[in-house]
Scaffold this active site. Structure first.
Site, PDB file in Angstrom:
ATOM      1  N   SER A 283       2.654  -8.466   1.565  1.00 51.84           N
ATOM      2  CA  SER A 283       2.530  -7.990   0.192  1.00 51.84           C
ATOM      3  C   SER A 283       1.078  -7.996  -0.302  1.00 51.84           C
ATOM      4  CB  SER A 283       3.435  -8.845  -0.709  1.00 51.84           C
ATOM      5  OG  SER A 283       3.557  -8.273  -1.985  1.00 51.84           O
TER       6      SER A 283
ATOM      7  N   ASP B 241      -9.948  -0.198   4.577  1.00 56.32           N
ATOM      8  CA  ASP B 241     -10.177   1.198   4.181  1.00 56.32           C
ATOM      9  C   ASP B 241     -11.611   1.445   3.739  1.00 56.32           C
ATOM     10  OD1 ASP B 241      -7.587   1.776   4.773  1.00 56.32           O
ATOM     11  OD2 ASP B 241      -6.970   2.352   2.745  1.00 56.32           O
TER      12      ASP B 241
ATOM     13  N   LYS C 154       5.309  -5.553   4.061  1.00 54.04           N
ATOM     14  CA  LYS C 154       6.019  -5.499   2.778  1.00 54.04           C
ATOM     15  C   LYS C 154       5.175  -4.673   1.801  1.00 54.04           C
ATOM     16  CE  LYS C 154       7.957  -8.338  -0.951  1.00 54.04           C
ATOM     17  NZ  LYS C 154       7.156  -7.792  -2.057  1.00 54.04           N
TER      18      LYS C 154
END
Length: 385
Positions: free
Chosen positions: A293, A304, A318
């Site tokens: 999560s 990224d 998740k």
């Protein structure tokens, strides 16, 4: 033999008829196919009242209805919480509770409970408890082998009240009993230290409301000590508060998207970072299969933007967001309301984050303190510094 066989078959058939007759036929109940849930519940209640031989807890029956209703979604992250569970839930997410400030761990085979961490300045520390003390009693209650969650309920309590704790300490298992005065305790979710090569190490156990301030303090102190690289350890971090992880990422990311979510109608909400703060040293983020999560939001954003390497094993996967709804009567329900995406638009639900450098954890029986994943993170850091 044939007569005996026929007798047994007849007795079994008779028993089946008796069971079927008692359960269905003799009651004379006929629900229509379009009967409402209220009608069916009423019939079930009547059957219980008239026939069930055990004790009946009406409150437990009602709670079972609500829990079962949400379970019918077949979503492991959507849950109904009764009053006690709701109170515990808010304590967990806020990171503050009334207790003694100690982290407990239990050996599943022996049932032995160990105080694995005593918070600095906590009631437990003031009472003289130490890391690795073995807890045997809370008051007069023997706790070895007892469910750990039940033991915690005995230790927690109203601020200002006392609790007696008996522990065994050291190789000689010296028995010591202390009295701790419960107080408001802030969970210590962040640990930090300076490692070799002026590499800062910062471990985050979960993302609670208190975590941001602890994270900010740790970053500032490591920076003041001349940190030239940063390892953020998110292994076994199950996640937590979405706003908290976004605030933490805002301290290290350049200006841009941190994460965005989409709800059932496709409505998008985007969390962004400004250009006021950003990290100016190489980063490594440690993850494993229990990093989930909010941990994956953190690792995904770092990956990224290309400002750090991810080291470890594939994360949990998740990629959905839950919201807690207060039902107004002390109970609550947590529902999955959206899916989240990394800055580059990656959905990791069911997939997880793939590390840039994959390395499985290998336990060293001769050196329990050894951590080959952290060693690999340090190797990667040296290449980046």
């Amino acid at each position: 033999m044939k007569a005996k066989k026929n007798f047994l078959q007849g007795a079994l058939f008779g028993a089946l008829i008796m069971l079927c007759g008692t359960g269905v036929v003799s009651c004379g109940i006929r629900l229509s196919e379009d009967a409402s849930s209220e009608e069916k519940l009423s019939v079930l209640k009547g059957l219980i009242d008239e026939n069930y031989i055990g004790d009946v807890d009406e409150e437990a029956l009602e709670e079972g209805i609500y829990k079962g209703y949400i379970q019918g979604l077949e979503d492991p992250y959507s849950v109904y919480y009764n009053e006690e569970e709701t109170k515990d839930l808010y304590e967990t997410t806020e990171g503050e509770y009334s207790g003694i400030g100690a982290v407990l761990s239990q050996d599943l085979e022996s049932g032995v409970i160990t105080l694995v961490q005593i918070y600095e300045g906590s009631p437990a520390a003031k009472a003289g408890l130490k890391d690795n003390d073995i807890l045997t009693k809370v008051g007069d209650i023997e706790v070895t082998g007892m469910d750990l969650s039940e033991v915690v309920t005995y230790i927690k309590g109203e601020k200002g009240t006392d609790v007696d704790l008996t522990v065994l300490r050291g190789e000689d298992a010296e028995e010591i009993t202390v009295t701790a005065t419960r107080d408001t305790v802030e969970a210590q979710t962040v640990k930090y230290e300076m490692l070799e090569g002026q590499t800062g190490y910062l471990s985050v156990s979960e993302f609670d409301s208190v975590t941001y301030a602890q994270y900010e303090e740790a970053l500032n102190k490591l920076t003041d000590q001349g940190m030239t690289g940063l390892i953020v350890d998110l292994r076994n971090n199950p996640g937590g508060n979405l706003n908290t992880v976004c605030e933490m990422l805002d301290m290290v990311l350049p200006k841009g998207t941190i994460v965005y979510t989409e709800d059932k109608d496709g409505k998008r909400e985007t969390a962004t970072s400004d250009d006021e703060h950003q990290i100016n040293v190489p980063m490594v983020v440690l993850v494993n299969g229990n990093s989930a999560s909010a941990s994956e939001i953190y690792a995904g954003a770092i990956q990224d933007y290309g400002i750090g390497k991810i080291v470890g094993t594939q994360t949990y996967g998740k990629g959905v967001v839950q919201q807690i709804f207060d039902l107004g009567d002390g109970t609550s329900v947590k529902l999955t309301i959206a899916e989240y995406f990394t800055p580059n638009g990656r959905s990791i639900d069911g997939e997880g984050i793939t590390p840039d450098v994959e390395v499985e954890y290998e336990a060293d029986e001769n050196n329990p303190e050894a951590d080959n994943q952290l060693e690999k993170a340090l190797e990667v850091m040296k290449e980046e510094q």
